[in-house]
Enzyme design. Structure first.
Site, short mmCIF file in Angstrom:
data_model
loop_
_atom_site.label_atom_id
_atom_site.label_comp_id
_atom_site.label_asym_id
_atom_site.label_seq_id
_atom_site.Cartn_x
_atom_site.Cartn_y
_atom_site.Cartn_z
CE LYS A 150 -2.21 -0.86 3.60
NZ LYS A 150 -2.54 -1.65 4.68
NE ARG A 210 0.56 -5.08 11.13
CZ ARG A 210 1.69 -4.72 10.53
NH1 ARG A 210 2.81 -5.34 10.80
NH2 ARG A 210 1.70 -3.74 9.65
NE ARG A 263 -5.89 -1.61 9.52
CZ ARG A 263 -4.81 -0.91 9.19
NH1 ARG A 263 -4.92 0.34 8.82
NH2 ARG A 263 -3.63 -1.47 9.17
NE ARG A 316 5.18 -0.50 10.75
CZ ARG A 316 4.14 -0.43 9.93
NH1 ARG A 316 4.21 0.30 8.82
NH2 ARG A 316 3.02 -1.06 10.20
NE ARG A 368 7.10 -2.71 6.50
CZ ARG A 368 5.81 -2.52 6.30
NH1 ARG A 368 5.38 -1.99 5.17
NH2 ARG A 368 4.93 -2.85 7.23
P1 AMP Z 1 -0.66 0.43 9.18
O1 AMP Z 1 0.59 1.25 9.08
O2 AMP Z 1 -1.77 0.92 8.30
O3 AMP Z 1 -0.40 -1.05 9.03
O4 AMP Z 1 -1.21 0.63 10.68
C1 AMP Z 1 -0.44 0.23 11.79
C2 AMP Z 1 -1.36 -0.01 12.99
O5 AMP Z 1 -2.10 1.21 13.29
C3 AMP Z 1 -2.44 -1.06 12.76
O6 AMP Z 1 -1.97 -2.38 12.99
C4 AMP Z 1 -3.49 -0.64 13.80
O7 AMP Z 1 -3.10 -1.01 15.10
C5 AMP Z 1 -3.42 0.89 13.72
N1 AMP Z 1 -4.38 1.42 12.72
C6 AMP Z 1 -4.09 2.04 11.52
N2 AMP Z 1 -5.22 2.37 10.86
C7 AMP Z 1 -6.26 1.97 11.65
C8 AMP Z 1 -7.68 1.99 11.51
N3 AMP Z 1 -8.28 2.49 10.41
N4 AMP Z 1 -8.44 1.49 12.53
C9 AMP Z 1 -7.86 0.99 13.64
N5 AMP Z 1 -6.53 0.89 13.81
C10 AMP Z 1 -5.72 1.37 12.84
#
Ligand code: AMP
Length: 217
Positions: free
Chosen positions: A13, A171, A88, A160, A127
């Protein structure tokens, strides 16, 4: 152009978002990046979010929806936006539909990146990111010339805390449980565009660009 990019952790993404932003000149709104910025800034929101993120769990809807709403109502989103990582959950999808309708910027398409688990695992656990310039490497596919050091700016790379196999499994389970219904919701609305994201980046980009150009026609 008002669009949303979806896909499990590691589907690419971030990479596709950079290309879309460059090609179509729209702001990139990533809920994950917004949470990480809040965590670095040690804000109250950041502290709340951190506990969930560290466990690979979703941050509660009310916190997330409020944060994205504040961002989407800023002026720069009037010319379009690329949402990444939000919504999400079904509650977030419904809230998004309502807020974008109110502001007059309804979603036009959803880019859905699809990838097999084994490929995702390598992408995620391999990563590494530069602490300084955010350049992204991968120990399997795109290693830096010196291990742990950024080729671009010479600073240290980090992994990360949620990029481990254990966290990835949590996840992906969260993705299955919460986000697949969101995908179904958008598929039913006829907005979803499926992309085979297990291919090399250039091929994925070709498919994404073609799908987006179709909206502009
Ligand atoms: P990402 O970088 O998009 O993978 O987001 C990292 C983490 O942030 C996710 O594993 C969630 O814990 C939190 N997070 C990001 N976007 C959302 C969302 N729309 N709703 C809830 N938690 C989120």
């Amino acid at each position: 152009m008002n669009i949303l990019i979806m896909g499990p952790a590691g589907a690419g993404k971030g990479t596709m978002s950079d290309k879309i932003v460059e090609e179509f000149n729209i702001p990139h709104i990533s809920s994950g990046d917004m949470f990480r910025a809040e965590i670095s800034g040690k804000t109250e929101l950041g502290l709340t979010a951190q506990a969930y993120i560290n466990q690979g769990l979703l941050v509660p809807d009310e916190v997330t929806i409020e944060m994205v709403k504040r961002r989407l109502t800023k002026d720069d989103c009037k010319k379009g936006y690329l949402l990444d990582g939000f919504p999400r959950t079904l509650a977030q999808a419904e809230a998004l539909e309502k807020m974008t309708r109110e502001v007059g910027i309804p979603l036009q398409a959803i880019i859905c990146l699809e990838v097999e688990f084994d490929e995702l695992a390598k992408r995620i656990t391999g990563r590494r990111i530069c602490k300084h310039c955010n350049e992204i490497y991968n120990v399997y596919f795109k290693p830096s010339s010196t291990e742990g050091i950024c080729d671009v700016c010479g600073n240290e790379l980090f992994q990360r805390s949620d990029d481990t196999v254990e966290r990835l499994k949590v996840r992906l389970q969260e993705y299955e449980n919460q986000t697949v219904p969101v995908l179904e919701y958008f598929k039913n609305a006829g907005l979803a565009k499926k992309i085979n994201a297990g291919q090399p980046i250039d091929e994925v980009w070709k498919e994404v660009k073609k799908a987006l150009e179709e909206i502009n026609d």
